[in-house]
Motif scaffolding. Structure first.
Motif, PDB file in Angstrom:
ATOM      1  N   ALA A  27      -6.271  67.888  43.345  1.00 28.55           N
ATOM      2  CA  ALA A  27      -5.564  67.359  44.520  1.00 28.55           C
ATOM      3  C   ALA A  27      -6.269  67.761  45.812  1.00 28.55           C
ATOM      4  O   ALA A  27      -6.336  66.965  46.763  1.00 28.55           O
ATOM      5  CB  ALA A  27      -4.123  67.867  44.521  1.00 28.55           C
ATOM      6  N   ILE A  28      -6.790  68.978  45.855  1.00 25.57           N
ATOM      7  CA  ILE A  28      -7.492  69.452  47.053  1.00 25.57           C
ATOM      8  C   ILE A  28      -8.759  68.633  47.281  1.00 25.57           C
ATOM      9  O   ILE A  28      -9.065  68.232  48.413  1.00 25.57           O
ATOM     10  CB  ILE A  28      -7.804  70.954  46.926  1.00 25.57           C
ATOM     11  CG1 ILE A  28      -6.504  71.755  47.032  1.00 25.57           C
ATOM     12  CG2 ILE A  28      -8.827  71.410  47.961  1.00 25.57           C
ATOM     13  CD1 ILE A  28      -6.596  73.157  46.476  1.00 25.57           C
ATOM     14  N   ARG A  29      -9.500  68.363  46.213  1.00 24.47           N
ATOM     15  CA  ARG A  29     -10.700  67.523  46.341  1.00 24.47           C
ATOM     16  C   ARG A  29     -10.327  66.138  46.860  1.00 24.47           C
ATOM     17  O   ARG A  29     -11.042  65.543  47.654  1.00 24.47           O
ATOM     18  CB  ARG A  29     -11.409  67.403  44.991  1.00 24.47           C
ATOM     19  CG  ARG A  29     -12.510  68.407  44.815  1.00 24.47           C
ATOM     20  CD  ARG A  29     -13.420  68.051  43.658  1.00 24.47           C
ATOM     21  NE  ARG A  29     -13.597  69.214  42.813  1.00 24.47           N
ATOM     22  CZ  ARG A  29     -12.875  69.478  41.726  1.00 24.47           C
ATOM     23  NH1 ARG A  29     -11.944  68.651  41.334  1.00 24.47           N
ATOM     24  NH2 ARG A  29     -13.096  70.565  41.024  1.00 24.47           N
ATOM     25  N   ALA A  30      -9.190  65.630  46.404  1.00 26.69           N
ATOM     26  CA  ALA A  30      -8.757  64.279  46.780  1.00 26.69           C
ATOM     27  C   ALA A  30      -8.367  64.175  48.256  1.00 26.69           C
ATOM     28  O   ALA A  30      -8.357  63.078  48.814  1.00 26.69           O
ATOM     29  CB  ALA A  30      -7.582  63.839  45.903  1.00 26.69           C
ATOM     30  N   VAL A  31      -8.060  65.292  48.895  1.00 24.73           N
ATOM     31  CA  VAL A  31      -7.733  65.267  50.327  1.00 24.73           C
ATOM     32  C   VAL A  31      -8.950  64.806  51.135  1.00 24.73           C
ATOM     33  O   VAL A  31      -8.814  64.201  52.194  1.00 24.73           O
ATOM     34  CB  VAL A  31      -7.257  66.666  50.808  1.00 24.73           C
ATOM     35  CG1 VAL A  31      -7.107  66.703  52.321  1.00 24.73           C
ATOM     36  CG2 VAL A  31      -5.943  67.039  50.130  1.00 24.73           C
TER      37      VAL A  31
END
Length: 197
Positions: A27-31
Motif C-alpha cells: 500500500a505504501i508503494r502504491a501511494v
C-alpha cells in the motif's frame, strides 16, 4: 539455512503482524510519494508498536522512515485526546505543509515535557498510538491502519509490557479509548483493518 521453525510460524500474533506489514508495504508503494504518512491506531495492547517496528524494518521505499509513538506525547494518564492534538498540530500538519515539525517528549517520571524532536517533512513518517485516527487526522494520512484484538489478549500484552506502571490506570485509559472508538469511529476511517489474535 536453519531447520528450526521461525517464530512467526508458531506465534499467531507474530504471523498476523508480519502479514499486516507485508500488506502495508504494498500500500505504501502504491501511494507513489517519497514521503508518505502512515497512521496506526488501535486500543492498548493491540500491536501498534510491534507493527510499526515491523514496518520500519521492511520499509519498501529508499532511504529512512521516521517513527513517532504517541506514548512519547501523551501528557499523562488522562492525556489521550491531548496527545493526539499534539501529534496533529506539531507533527502531522507541519509535515503535510512541508514544514519541519517539532514535538516534545513527555517525561512520565517527572510528569512534564522533556527534550524536543524534529520531524523532517521530506521523509516518510509513521505515527502510532491509541486515539490517532480522527476525522481531522485521517485527512493527513496516506495509509491509515486500525488494529482489532480481543480484550483479554490486549490486556495481557499491555500489562506484561508495562506492568505495574500501567495496571492501576488500565480502566482509566480504556475509558478514553472507549470514547474515541464511539466518537471517532476509527475503523471506518482506516484504509486497512487487521485482526491481531
Amino acid at each position: 539455512m536453519s531447520s528450526a521453525p521461525s517464530r512467526s510460524s508458531t506465534d499467531p500474533v507474530a504471523s498476523a503482524l508480519v502479514e499486516a506489514a507485508a500488506t502495508l508495504s504494498v500500500a505504501i508503494r502504491a501511494v507513489a510519494a517519497s514521503n508518505p504518512v502512515v497512521l496506526i491506531d488501535g486500543r492498548s495492547g493491540a500491536g501498534k508498536t510491534s507493527l510499526a517496528r515491523a514496518l520500519v524494518a521492511r520499509w519498501p521505499l529508499r532511504g529512512r522512515v521516521q517513527l513517532v509513538a504517541l506514548d512519547s506525547l501523551y501528557p499523562g494518564w488522562d492525556g489521550l485526546d491531548a496527545g493526539v492534538d499534539l501529534a496533529r498540530e506539531q507533527i502531522l500538519v507541519p509535515h503535510a505543509r512541508g514544514l519541519i515539525g517539532v514535538w516534545q517528549r513527555w517525561d512520565w517520571d517527572a510528569a512534564q515535557p522533556a527534550e524536543a524532536h524534529a520531524v523532517d517533512p521530506s521523509l516518510p513518517l509513521i505515527v502510532e498510538g491509541s486515539g490517532l485516527l480522527t476525522a481531522v487526522t485521517a485527512r493527513l494520512g496516506d495509509v491509515r491502519v486500525w488494529l482489532e484484538s480481543p480484550p483479554e489478549s490486549r490486556r495481557q500484552r499491555a500489562l506484561s509490557r508495562d506492568g505495574d506502571a500501567f495496571r492501576p490506570h488500565w480502566d482509566q485509559w480504556a475509558a478514553q479509548e472507549d470514547r474515541h472508538v464511539a466518537g471517532d469511529e476509527p475503523r471506518r476511517l482506516a484504509t486497512h483493518v487487521f485482526a491481531i489474535p
